[in-house]
Design a protein around this motif. Structure first.
Motif, PDB file in Angstrom:
ATOM      1  N   TYR A 295       0.640  -1.154   0.131  1.00  0.00           N
ATOM      2  CA  TYR A 295      -0.137  -0.001   0.008  1.00  0.00           C
ATOM      3  C   TYR A 295       0.896   1.311  -0.055  1.00  0.00           C
ATOM      4  O   TYR A 295       0.674   2.223   0.611  1.00  0.00           O
ATOM      5  CB  TYR A 295      -1.140   0.024   1.328  1.00  0.00           C
ATOM      6  CG  TYR A 295      -1.728  -1.470   1.241  1.00  0.00           C
ATOM      7  CD1 TYR A 295      -2.786  -1.572   0.480  1.00  0.00           C
ATOM      8  CD2 TYR A 295      -1.475  -2.211   2.191  1.00  0.00           C
ATOM      9  CE1 TYR A 295      -3.481  -2.629   0.336  1.00  0.00           C
ATOM     10  CE2 TYR A 295      -1.979  -3.205   2.252  1.00  0.00           C
ATOM     11  CZ  TYR A 295      -3.010  -3.668   1.505  1.00  0.00           C
ATOM     12  OH  TYR A 295      -3.893  -4.867   1.472  1.00  0.00           O
ATOM     13  N   HIS A 297       1.240   3.611  -1.970  1.00  0.00           N
ATOM     14  CA  HIS A 297       0.631   4.802  -2.656  1.00  0.00           C
ATOM     15  C   HIS A 297       0.110   5.565  -1.469  1.00  0.00           C
ATOM     16  O   HIS A 297       0.008   6.810  -1.695  1.00  0.00           O
ATOM     17  CB  HIS A 297      -0.366   4.458  -3.561  1.00  0.00           C
ATOM     18  CG  HIS A 297      -0.027   4.202  -4.845  1.00  0.00           C
ATOM     19  ND1 HIS A 297      -0.026   2.825  -5.478  1.00  0.00           N
ATOM     20  CD2 HIS A 297       0.367   4.945  -6.058  1.00  0.00           C
ATOM     21  CE1 HIS A 297       0.589   2.832  -6.688  1.00  0.00           C
ATOM     22  NE2 HIS A 297       0.780   4.191  -6.810  1.00  0.00           N
ATOM     23  N   VAL A 298      -0.385   5.184  -0.402  1.00  0.00           N
ATOM     24  CA  VAL A 298      -0.751   5.995   0.672  1.00  0.00           C
ATOM     25  C   VAL A 298       0.458   6.868   1.310  1.00  0.00           C
ATOM     26  O   VAL A 298       0.079   8.176   1.349  1.00  0.00           O
ATOM     27  CB  VAL A 298      -0.890   4.887   1.935  1.00  0.00           C
ATOM     28  CG1 VAL A 298      -1.281   5.812   3.195  1.00  0.00           C
ATOM     29  CG2 VAL A 298      -2.297   4.111   1.449  1.00  0.00           C
TER      30      VAL A 298
ATOM     31  N   ILE B 104      -6.570  11.226  -3.390  1.00  0.00           N
ATOM     32  CA  ILE B 104      -7.030   9.901  -4.132  1.00  0.00           C
ATOM     33  C   ILE B 104      -5.953   8.756  -3.766  1.00  0.00           C
ATOM     34  O   ILE B 104      -6.766   7.752  -3.451  1.00  0.00           O
ATOM     35  CB  ILE B 104      -7.119  10.285  -5.695  1.00  0.00           C
ATOM     36  CG1 ILE B 104      -8.050  11.398  -6.123  1.00  0.00           C
ATOM     37  CG2 ILE B 104      -7.383   8.970  -6.311  1.00  0.00           C
ATOM     38  CD1 ILE B 104      -7.941  11.560  -7.528  1.00  0.00           C
ATOM     39  N   LEU B 105      -4.719   9.099  -3.876  1.00  0.00           N
ATOM     40  CA  LEU B 105      -3.942   7.955  -3.581  1.00  0.00           C
ATOM     41  C   LEU B 105      -4.095   7.390  -1.916  1.00  0.00           C
ATOM     42  O   LEU B 105      -4.427   6.247  -1.869  1.00  0.00           O
ATOM     43  CB  LEU B 105      -2.597   8.388  -3.685  1.00  0.00           C
ATOM     44  CG  LEU B 105      -2.172   8.810  -4.939  1.00  0.00           C
ATOM     45  CD1 LEU B 105      -0.570   9.376  -5.018  1.00  0.00           C
ATOM     46  CD2 LEU B 105      -2.006   7.607  -5.996  1.00  0.00           C
ATOM     47  N   ILE B 106      -4.322   8.316  -1.112  1.00  0.00           N
ATOM     48  CA  ILE B 106      -4.512   8.151  -0.008  1.00  0.00           C
ATOM     49  C   ILE B 106      -5.998   7.390   0.498  1.00  0.00           C
ATOM     50  O   ILE B 106      -5.827   6.291   1.251  1.00  0.00           O
ATOM     51  CB  ILE B 106      -4.423   9.317   1.270  1.00  0.00           C
ATOM     52  CG1 ILE B 106      -3.000   9.907   0.993  1.00  0.00           C
ATOM     53  CG2 ILE B 106      -4.515   9.015   2.644  1.00  0.00           C
ATOM     54  CD1 ILE B 106      -2.889  11.252   1.915  1.00  0.00           C
ATOM     55  N   GLU B 109      -5.894   3.795  -1.530  1.00  0.00           N
ATOM     56  CA  GLU B 109      -5.194   2.745  -0.842  1.00  0.00           C
ATOM     57  C   GLU B 109      -5.429   2.522   0.609  1.00  0.00           C
ATOM     58  O   GLU B 109      -5.253   1.198   0.969  1.00  0.00           O
ATOM     59  CB  GLU B 109      -3.543   3.117  -1.045  1.00  0.00           C
ATOM     60  CG  GLU B 109      -3.025   2.965  -2.463  1.00  0.00           C
ATOM     61  CD  GLU B 109      -3.188   1.632  -3.279  1.00  0.00           C
ATOM     62  OE1 GLU B 109      -2.657   0.679  -2.490  1.00  0.00           O
ATOM     63  OE2 GLU B 109      -3.575   1.748  -4.414  1.00  0.00           O
ATOM     64  N   GLY B 110      -5.823   3.309   1.241  1.00  0.00           N
ATOM     65  CA  GLY B 110      -6.356   3.262   2.396  1.00  0.00           C
ATOM     66  C   GLY B 110      -7.621   2.336   2.399  1.00  0.00           C
ATOM     67  O   GLY B 110      -7.633   1.352   3.421  1.00  0.00           O
ATOM     68  N   ARG B 112      -8.053   0.010   0.028  1.00  0.00           N
ATOM     69  CA  ARG B 112      -7.696  -1.258  -0.277  1.00  0.00           C
ATOM     70  C   ARG B 112      -7.282  -2.052   1.198  1.00  0.00           C
ATOM     71  O   ARG B 112      -7.556  -3.029   1.250  1.00  0.00           O
ATOM     72  CB  ARG B 112      -6.727  -1.120  -1.370  1.00  0.00           C
ATOM     73  CG  ARG B 112      -6.625  -2.337  -2.327  1.00  0.00           C
ATOM     74  CD  ARG B 112      -5.345  -2.179  -3.004  1.00  0.00           C
ATOM     75  NE  ARG B 112      -5.434  -1.113  -3.879  1.00  0.00           N
ATOM     76  CZ  ARG B 112      -5.926  -1.093  -5.131  1.00  0.00           C
ATOM     77  NH1 ARG B 112      -6.783  -2.210  -5.602  1.00  0.00           N
ATOM     78  NH2 ARG B 112      -6.043  -0.066  -5.889  1.00  0.00           N
ATOM     79  N   TRP B 113      -6.536  -1.051   2.118  1.00  0.00           N
ATOM     80  CA  TRP B 113      -5.926  -1.778   3.236  1.00  0.00           C
ATOM     81  C   TRP B 113      -6.892  -2.258   4.078  1.00  0.00           C
ATOM     82  O   TRP B 113      -6.935  -3.357   4.629  1.00  0.00           O
ATOM     83  CB  TRP B 113      -5.327  -0.578   3.725  1.00  0.00           C
ATOM     84  CG  TRP B 113      -3.990  -0.755   4.678  1.00  0.00           C
ATOM     85  CD1 TRP B 113      -3.861  -2.019   5.175  1.00  0.00           C
ATOM     86  CD2 TRP B 113      -2.880   0.024   4.975  1.00  0.00           C
ATOM     87  NE1 TRP B 113      -2.652  -2.071   5.916  1.00  0.00           N
ATOM     88  CE2 TRP B 113      -2.072  -0.926   5.777  1.00  0.00           C
ATOM     89  CE3 TRP B 113      -2.594   1.456   4.704  1.00  0.00           C
ATOM     90  CZ2 TRP B 113      -1.027  -0.274   6.285  1.00  0.00           C
ATOM     91  CZ3 TRP B 113      -1.440   1.808   5.109  1.00  0.00           C
ATOM     92  CH2 TRP B 113      -0.414   1.227   6.078  1.00  0.00           C
TER      93      TRP B 113
END
Lengths: 327, 306
Positions: A295, A297-298, B104-106, B109-110, B112-113
């Motif tokens: 992850y 990208h976060v 958007i990235l945060i 991916e958040g 998805r996490w």
């Protein structure tokens, strides 16, 4: 010697030294990573011409990247399947020769930039951002729904295209080609920024009305900048396709447009070596953080937020201070 | 091609149009009042859909799921506005694009996490599954018809809110002259948070409503976001009326183009290549529409500012 010049020379030295060291120690994967970074740097340098010099916030540069990629893909596909591109009015065969592919990639993406620019430059500001984004999606969906060249699955090219006198399948030789292109384009970019055209463009970005009063057409200046910019990014797309020996609609995706812009910003907008520093940092982070967590990208997002909110001028700005170059 | 099929496709176009309107209304409001270009609007759509899917799985109630979507997205919007967006109002568009790209990235991916990469499913409630018969003998899914109703109701509610309430007066005043209403004693930064949360809530609602007919997954927001951009470029940035007209135009063009362009090409070429060419052109049709409108009116149908 200014601090920015020192930074640039250090970056150049690293671009030569890291792959050379990797070659000596047999770390071919590092060379592939470096090639990826150099190609991204080339694509971002293209965007930097439109964005840094011309102030054009294009969120659709993946269009040119993708067109360059597909120019390579289509020419090589016809060459490897021994079918002509077209039989009428004259037979045009495919090719596996890099110089021809590069020329086609540059011309076609320049043409696309001209057509997109003619429409998009009717607008400014937010409209321009959204329209370039929308054009990117248009090409993306076209590539997905057009089945002749792989559609959604993309297409694989079995053998990397050739360059006379080199074996491009050897990573360090292909890296050398990409680096040579990057240096040529950076040199061209530096010349362009100091040329009459570059100065007029810079003025058109800062004060379009004044440029108009002295008898220059700001829209035309920006259009030319966009065409040059698109051509450079298209060339990078052709090289990227050759690096992966694969093209797919993701080369047109809006995420890629966003990433190309991220390279420019984390490196430093309008700085000659900004896109280079940004692309190298991105590829390094992708490799290092990507190895720790899926992850990553976060963390890229958090880093990007900090750079936008607190660190103006990107990497080059942090190391070299706020230069008087383009700002 | 029968009249019933055409009517069904027009309804489908309307349905996707009003859902686009929910997205576009928030975007255009946020741009109109705060001058902010928000790429992360699609993430709020996704937040709404995931909140709805999680609550529906836990409670089994679709209405609770919708309420959760609205609340979660509005809350996420308020938090994001206070922490990040607020610092972007006086920056240029380039910084706004990048900071919201970072968001958007945060968000993606958040999510998805937390939820994993597999899509979640949100079921249509039993009382809305199955078709209803419309005049003329058209059988149309009740849920999609309900979506059209909800979308139009929200459009009406938004119009009432903006033209008839005190908050609406402040929003309109904020669009025109933010220094002046701040001088008149309106807490401008709270107004901005409210407007952002309102836009976010609408996006979250759209995400939950559409999530029930598509799958709920990471990255679902961005294609819709870009369509919503096309909508507000067509309608004129900052104009809610423009957003409604633009959304319906885009929804209808997209849906009808996908059906009729292949048919049109069958008149000229053989069926298989007609289907291919038609589908390829249909996927581009809304962008062609946008380009045509911009050539005619560079600031959109109802846009005033450049």
């Amino acid at each position: 010697m200014s601090r920015e010049r020192a930074f640039n020379l250090a970056a150049l030295a690293l671009l030569v030294a890291v792959p050379a060291w990797a070659q000596l120690t047999g770390e071919t994967f590092t060379i592939t990573l470096a090639t990826r970074a150099v190609i991204f740097a080339l694509a971002a340098t293209g965007l930097n011409i439109a964005l840094g010099l011309g102030g054009l916030v294009s969120l659709g540069h993946a269009v040119f990247f993708g067109i360059g990629g597909y120019a390579m893909g289509i020419l090589a596909f016809h060459a490897q399947s021994y079918t002509p591109l077209t039989d009428w009015p004259v037979t045009i065969p495919g090719t596996k020769l890099m110089p021809v592919i590069w020329l086609v990639a540059i011309l076609v993406s320049a043409l696309a930039a001209l057509l997109i620019g003619l429409l998009a430059l009717r607008t400014t500001g937010v409209y321009f951002i959204m329209i370039t984004l929308a054009f990117g999606q248009m090409f993306y969906y076209f590539a997905i729904s057009w089945p002749a060249y792989g559609g959604e699955d993309g297409m694989a090219i079995y053998v990397r295209n050739g360059f006379p006198g080199l074996n491009t399948l050897i990573p360090i030789q292909f890296y050398g080609l990409c680096l040579a292109w990057l240096l040529v384009v950076l040199w061209f970019n530096a010349r362009l920024a100091r040329s009459r055209f570059g100065l007029a463009l810079n003025a058109a970005r800062q004060a379009p009305q004044r440029v108009e009063t002295v008898g220059l057409d700001p829209v035309r200046l920006k259009l030319v900048a966009l065409v040059i910019s698109g051509a450079v990014t298209g060339l990078a797309g052709a090289l990227f396709a050759d690096l992966n020996r694969f093209v797919s609609p993701t080369m047109f995706s809006w995420q890629l447009s966003g990433e190309i812009m991220v390279f420019v910003i984390i490196g430093g907008v309008g700085r000659l070596f900004g896109p280079v520093a940004g692309a190298c940092l991105f590829v390094a982070l992708e490799h290092l953080l990507g190895g720790i967590t899926a992850y990553w990208h976060v963390w890229l997002g958090v880093l990007l937020l900090f750079i936008v909110l607190f660190g103006r001028g990107g990497l080059v700005g942090i190391f070299a201070g706020r230069g008087a170059v383009h700002d | 091609m029968s009249a019933i099929l055409i009517a069904e496709q027009v309804l489908n176009g309307l349905q996707s149009g009003v859902m686009l309107f929910l997205m576009a209304a928030g975007l255009t409001l946020i741009f109109g009042v705060m001058g902010l270009i928000n790429l992360a609007h699609g993430s709020l759509y996704m937040v709404g859909a995931f909140a709805a899917a999680a609550v529906a799985a836990a409670t089994g109630s679709f209405l609770l799921a919708l309420a959760a979507a609205l609340a979660a997205a509005a809350l996420a919007g308020a938090v994001v506005e206070t922490v990040v967006i607020r610092r972007l109002y006086d920056k240029d568009h380039l910084d706004q694009v990048l900071a919201t790209f970072a968001l958007i990235l945060i968000f993606s991916e958040g999510t998805r996490w937390i939820f994993g990469s597999f899509p979640l499913f949100l079921d249509i409630p039993p009382w809305l599954s199955g078709p209803v018969e419309l005049p003329g003998g058209i059988l149309y899914p009740a849920y999609r018809l309900a979506l059209i109703g909800v979308g139009l109701a929200v459009a009406l509610g938004l119009w009432l809110l903006i033209s008839r309430t005190r908050l609406g007066v402040r929003i309109r005043a904020g669009e025109n002259d933010r220094e002046m209403i701040a001088a008149l004693g309106v807490d401008i930064s709270r107004l901005y948070t409210v407007v952002f949360a309102l836009g976010a809530g609408l996006a979250g609602l759209a995400g939950a409503l559409v999530g029930a007919i598509q799958s709920v997954q990471v990255g679902m927001g961005e294609p819709v976001l870009i369509l919503a951009f096309v909508v507000i470029v067509i309608g004129g940035i900052g104009s809610i009326r423009g957003a409604l007209v633009g959304a319906l135009l885009v929804g209808l063009t997209d849906t009808l183009g996908g059906i009729f362009l292949p048919e049109l090409f069958k008149l000229f070429t053989d069926p298989s290549s007609a289907t291919t060419i038609g589908a390829a052109l249909a996927s581009m049709s809304i962008y062609v529409l946008m380009a045509a409108i911009l050539v005619w009116k560079p600031t959109g149908l109802y846009g005033a500012r450049a």
